[in-house]
Design a protein around this motif. Structure first.
Motif, PDB file in Angstrom:
ATOM      1  N   ARG A 125      38.279  38.760  46.492  1.00 59.94           N
ATOM      2  CA  ARG A 125      38.075  39.746  47.565  1.00 59.94           C
ATOM      3  C   ARG A 125      38.623  39.220  48.887  1.00 59.94           C
ATOM      4  N   GLN A 126      38.421  37.940  49.146  1.00 57.46           N
ATOM      5  CA  GLN A 126      38.966  37.349  50.369  1.00 57.46           C
ATOM      6  C   GLN A 126      40.494  37.370  50.339  1.00 57.46           C
ATOM      7  N   GLU A 127      41.074  37.044  49.188  1.00 55.77           N
ATOM      8  CA  GLU A 127      42.528  37.078  49.057  1.00 55.77           C
ATOM      9  C   GLU A 127      43.052  38.495  49.253  1.00 55.77           C
ATOM     10  N   ASP A 128      42.358  39.475  48.675  1.00 54.24           N
ATOM     11  CA  ASP A 128      42.779  40.867  48.838  1.00 54.24           C
ATOM     12  C   ASP A 128      42.712  41.292  50.303  1.00 54.24           C
ATOM     13  N   ALA A 129      41.679  40.836  51.004  1.00 58.26           N
ATOM     14  CA  ALA A 129      41.516  41.202  52.408  1.00 58.26           C
ATOM     15  C   ALA A 129      42.592  40.578  53.290  1.00 58.26           C
ATOM     16  N   THR A 130      43.075  39.399  52.896  1.00 61.13           N
ATOM     17  CA  THR A 130      44.095  38.721  53.699  1.00 61.13           C
ATOM     18  C   THR A 130      45.512  38.967  53.200  1.00 61.13           C
ATOM     19  N   ALA A 133      47.345  34.601  45.350  1.00 64.21           N
ATOM     20  CA  ALA A 133      47.282  33.393  44.531  1.00 64.21           C
ATOM     21  C   ALA A 133      46.065  33.486  43.619  1.00 64.21           C
ATOM     22  N   ARG A 134      46.266  33.887  42.384  1.00 65.93           N
ATOM     23  CA  ARG A 134      45.162  34.143  41.462  1.00 65.93           C
ATOM     24  C   ARG A 134      44.900  33.002  40.494  1.00 65.93           C
ATOM     25  N   LEU A 166      29.080  30.826  33.508  1.00 68.82           N
ATOM     26  CA  LEU A 166      29.992  31.974  33.524  1.00 68.82           C
ATOM     27  C   LEU A 166      29.604  32.940  34.635  1.00 68.82           C
ATOM     28  N   MET A 167      28.317  33.229  34.764  1.00 70.35           N
ATOM     29  CA  MET A 167      27.861  34.155  35.810  1.00 70.35           C
ATOM     30  C   MET A 167      28.162  33.594  37.192  1.00 70.35           C
ATOM     31  N   ARG A 168      27.937  32.283  37.392  1.00 69.82           N
ATOM     32  CA  ARG A 168      28.262  31.670  38.685  1.00 69.82           C
ATOM     33  C   ARG A 168      29.763  31.745  38.969  1.00 69.82           C
ATOM     34  N   ASP A 169      30.563  31.470  37.947  1.00 70.21           N
ATOM     35  CA  ASP A 169      32.020  31.511  38.113  1.00 70.21           C
ATOM     36  C   ASP A 169      32.506  32.918  38.444  1.00 70.21           C
ATOM     37  N   VAL A 170      31.944  33.925  37.788  1.00 70.22           N
ATOM     38  CA  VAL A 170      32.335  35.309  38.079  1.00 70.22           C
ATOM     39  C   VAL A 170      32.058  35.620  39.550  1.00 70.22           C
ATOM     40  N   MET A 171      30.886  35.255  40.041  1.00 74.16           N
ATOM     41  CA  MET A 171      30.543  35.537  41.435  1.00 74.16           C
ATOM     42  C   MET A 171      31.450  34.758  42.390  1.00 74.16           C
ATOM     43  N   GLU A 172      31.733  33.515  42.063  1.00 78.78           N
ATOM     44  CA  GLU A 172      32.601  32.696  42.910  1.00 78.78           C
ATOM     45  C   GLU A 172      34.011  33.277  42.976  1.00 78.78           C
ATOM     46  N   TYR A 173      34.584  33.625  41.812  1.00 78.90           N
ATOM     47  CA  TYR A 173      35.943  34.167  41.796  1.00 78.90           C
ATOM     48  C   TYR A 173      35.994  35.572  42.384  1.00 78.90           C
ATOM     49  N   ASP A 174      34.938  36.330  42.236  1.00 81.35           N
ATOM     50  CA  ASP A 174      34.896  37.643  42.866  1.00 81.35           C
ATOM     51  C   ASP A 174      35.019  37.494  44.383  1.00 81.35           C
ATOM     52  N   THR A 175      34.259  36.576  44.932  1.00 79.97           N
ATOM     53  CA  THR A 175      34.324  36.327  46.383  1.00 79.97           C
ATOM     54  C   THR A 175      35.727  35.862  46.764  1.00 79.97           C
ATOM     55  N   GLU A 176      36.273  34.933  46.009  1.00 85.28           N
ATOM     56  CA  GLU A 176      37.611  34.404  46.305  1.00 85.28           C
ATOM     57  C   GLU A 176      38.669  35.505  46.256  1.00 85.28           C
TER      58      GLU A 176
END
Length: 113
Positions: free
Chosen positions: A102-107, A111-112, A90-100
């Motif tokens: 944030r990248q989507e928000d920046a671009t 697509a969530r 769960l902790m790994r997934d949270v960090m992975e999706y947070d990065t994803e």
């Protein structure tokens, strides 16, 4: 035992509901659990606004506590090793999706899934 946390409120943009299935193949698909959970949280705070929060805000402490309780309840019957592995995943997934996200928000992508 209550966990003492400072209150955090975040403004939310209502996420549009998933579009209705349009093909026969899509009608057999399961709904997206993530989308259903986000919609439930949106609906909850629309009906029961966060204490002291502005309209269209989410009490992140309340959401995180609900998620933590849900994970604890779903894993409570597992042995300690399996439970620990699930929590670490769960902790790994949270960090992975947070990065994803944030990248989507920046671009400007939304697509969530």
């Amino acid at each position: 035992m209550a966990i003492d946390r400072s209150l955090t409120y975040i403004p939310v943009e209502r996420i549009p509901a998933m579009p209705e299935a349009i093909s026969e193949d899509q009608t057999d698909e399961r709904p997206c659990l993530h989308c259903m959970m986000v919609e439930l949280i949106d609906d909850f705070f629309a009906e029961y606004p966060a204490a002291g929060g502005e309209p269209d805000t989410v009490d992140t402490d309340e959401v995180l506590t609900a998620i933590a309780k849900t994970v604890a309840e779903l894993t409570s019957t597992q042995n300690g090793t399996i439970r620990q592995q699930m929590i670490e995943q769960l902790m790994r997934d949270v960090m992975e999706y947070d990065t994803e996200f944030r990248q989507e928000d920046a671009t400007g992508s939304a697509a969530r899934h």
